[in-house]
Design a protein around this motif. Structure first.
Motif, PDB file in Angstrom:
ATOM      1  N   THR A   1     -12.436  -0.922   2.496  1.00  0.00           N
ATOM      2  CA  THR A   1     -13.200   0.019   1.676  1.00  0.00           C
ATOM      3  C   THR A   1     -14.161   0.842   2.524  1.00  0.00           C
ATOM      4  O   THR A   1     -14.136   2.077   2.502  1.00  0.00           O
TER       5      THR A   1
ATOM      6  N   TRP B   1       1.043   3.869  -3.068  1.00  0.00           N
ATOM      7  CA  TRP B   1       0.716   5.258  -2.755  1.00  0.00           C
ATOM      8  C   TRP B   1       1.820   6.189  -3.265  1.00  0.00           C
ATOM      9  O   TRP B   1       1.547   7.254  -3.831  1.00  0.00           O
TER      10      TRP B   1
ATOM     11  N   VAL C   1      -8.116   3.963  -1.188  1.00  0.00           N
ATOM     12  CA  VAL C   1      -8.902   2.734  -1.311  1.00  0.00           C
ATOM     13  C   VAL C   1      -8.338   1.857  -2.422  1.00  0.00           C
ATOM     14  O   VAL C   1      -8.153   0.647  -2.250  1.00  0.00           O
ATOM     15  N   PHE C   2      -8.028   2.463  -3.554  1.00  0.00           N
ATOM     16  CA  PHE C   2      -7.516   1.681  -4.683  1.00  0.00           C
ATOM     17  C   PHE C   2      -6.124   1.128  -4.406  1.00  0.00           C
ATOM     18  O   PHE C   2      -5.785   0.023  -4.850  1.00  0.00           O
ATOM     19  N   THR C   3      -5.304   1.875  -3.673  1.00  0.00           N
ATOM     20  CA  THR C   3      -3.948   1.381  -3.385  1.00  0.00           C
ATOM     21  C   THR C   3      -3.945   0.276  -2.341  1.00  0.00           C
ATOM     22  O   THR C   3      -2.999  -0.520  -2.292  1.00  0.00           O
TER      23      THR C   3
ATOM     24  N   SER D   1       0.832  -1.208   0.000  1.00  0.00           N
ATOM     25  CA  SER D   1       0.000   0.000   0.000  1.00  0.00           C
ATOM     26  C   SER D   1       0.863   1.254   0.000  1.00  0.00           C
ATOM     27  O   SER D   1       0.580   2.215  -0.720  1.00  0.00           O
TER      28      SER D   1
ATOM     29  N   TRP E   1      -6.327  -2.111  -2.064  1.00  0.00           N
ATOM     30  CA  TRP E   1      -6.932  -3.350  -2.568  1.00  0.00           C
ATOM     31  C   TRP E   1      -5.909  -4.436  -2.905  1.00  0.00           C
ATOM     32  O   TRP E   1      -6.093  -5.594  -2.508  1.00  0.00           O
TER      33      TRP E   1
ATOM     34  N   LEU F   1     -10.061   8.284  -2.378  1.00  0.00           N
ATOM     35  CA  LEU F   1     -10.317   7.204  -3.343  1.00  0.00           C
ATOM     36  C   LEU F   1      -9.016   6.549  -3.773  1.00  0.00           C
ATOM     37  O   LEU F   1      -8.963   5.335  -3.988  1.00  0.00           O
ATOM     38  N   ARG F   2      -7.960   7.341  -3.870  1.00  0.00           N
ATOM     39  CA  ARG F   2      -6.655   6.758  -4.206  1.00  0.00           C
ATOM     40  C   ARG F   2      -6.211   5.787  -3.124  1.00  0.00           C
ATOM     41  O   ARG F   2      -5.675   4.718  -3.422  1.00  0.00           O
TER      42      ARG F   2
END
Length: 199
Positions: free
Chosen positions: A186, A121, A144-146, A117, A148, A141-142
């Motif tokens: 999330t 990031w 959350v995506f990083t 992560s 996953w 939002l970045r």
């Protein structure tokens, strides 16, 4: 045989002697980073307390909303967050009588989740608007995506340990953990990142 061994060592040295990996060990020279490790470890253990009596599989797999702290600590505290997440996993297993062969895989999964992560990031931060017009929601939002990919890494590592130790099938553990990790990272990651980013 010795030449092959020397070549293997040189290859390992080449791939592991990078700034992003060296910092995992050099950080221990800095008292502030050590403090972050301790605080992350304590937070990781404390957040497991309310859910210790709500296991998914008794004495094996716990209900763990606190997984969201793993990528958060990686993003905010870097390598200190990764080490703290791993130590929190081992300490929690010892406290809640879950310390066994799987603890190594669980701790390594948390470590890699936090570290992945943090690295993702850092990569995505290179695309920040130079004029500083990125909104808090964009960064949230970045985050959350990083986190996953790290969620899947943690699930896969623990499932591999389960399969190797012949406890439960790989797909069974991986699917349950992936759902647990993705759900809480999330849903809880959105408000917690915004809260931490403000401070």
């Amino acid at each position: 045989m010795r030449k092959t061994s020397d070549n293997l060592l040189s290859v390992l040295f080449h791939y592991f002697n990078t700034p992003s990996l060296r910092v995992l060990f050099s950080m221990w020279r800095y008292p502030r980073m050590v403090v972050w490790v301790i605080l992350t470890t304590l937070a990781g253990v404390l957040v497991r307390l309310p859910f210790a009596q709500v296991p998914i599989i008794p004495h094996y797999l716990d209900f763990h909303p606190g997984i969201v702290l793993v990528p958060l600590s990686g993003v905010f505290f870097g390598p200190a967050g990764a080490w703290g997440s791993a130590l929190a996993s081992v300490a929690g297993d010892a406290i809640f009588d879950m310390l066994d062969g799987l603890s190594f895989f669980r701790a390594l999964g948390f470590f890699l989740c936090a570290w992945a992560s943090q690295r993702l990031w850092a990569v995505f931060s290179d695309f920040d608007n130079p004029q500083g017009k990125n909104t808090t929601w964009t960064r949230t939002l970045r985050f959350v995506f990083t986190c996953w990919p790290g969620c899947f890494i943690a699930a896969v590592w623990q499932a591999l340990g389960s399969e190797w130790l012949r406890a439960y099938p790989f797909i069974y553990i991986a699917s349950m953990l992936a759902m647990n990790n993705l759900l809480f990272c999330t849903l809880l990651g959105l408000p917690l990142y915004r809260l931490m980013a403000r401070h």
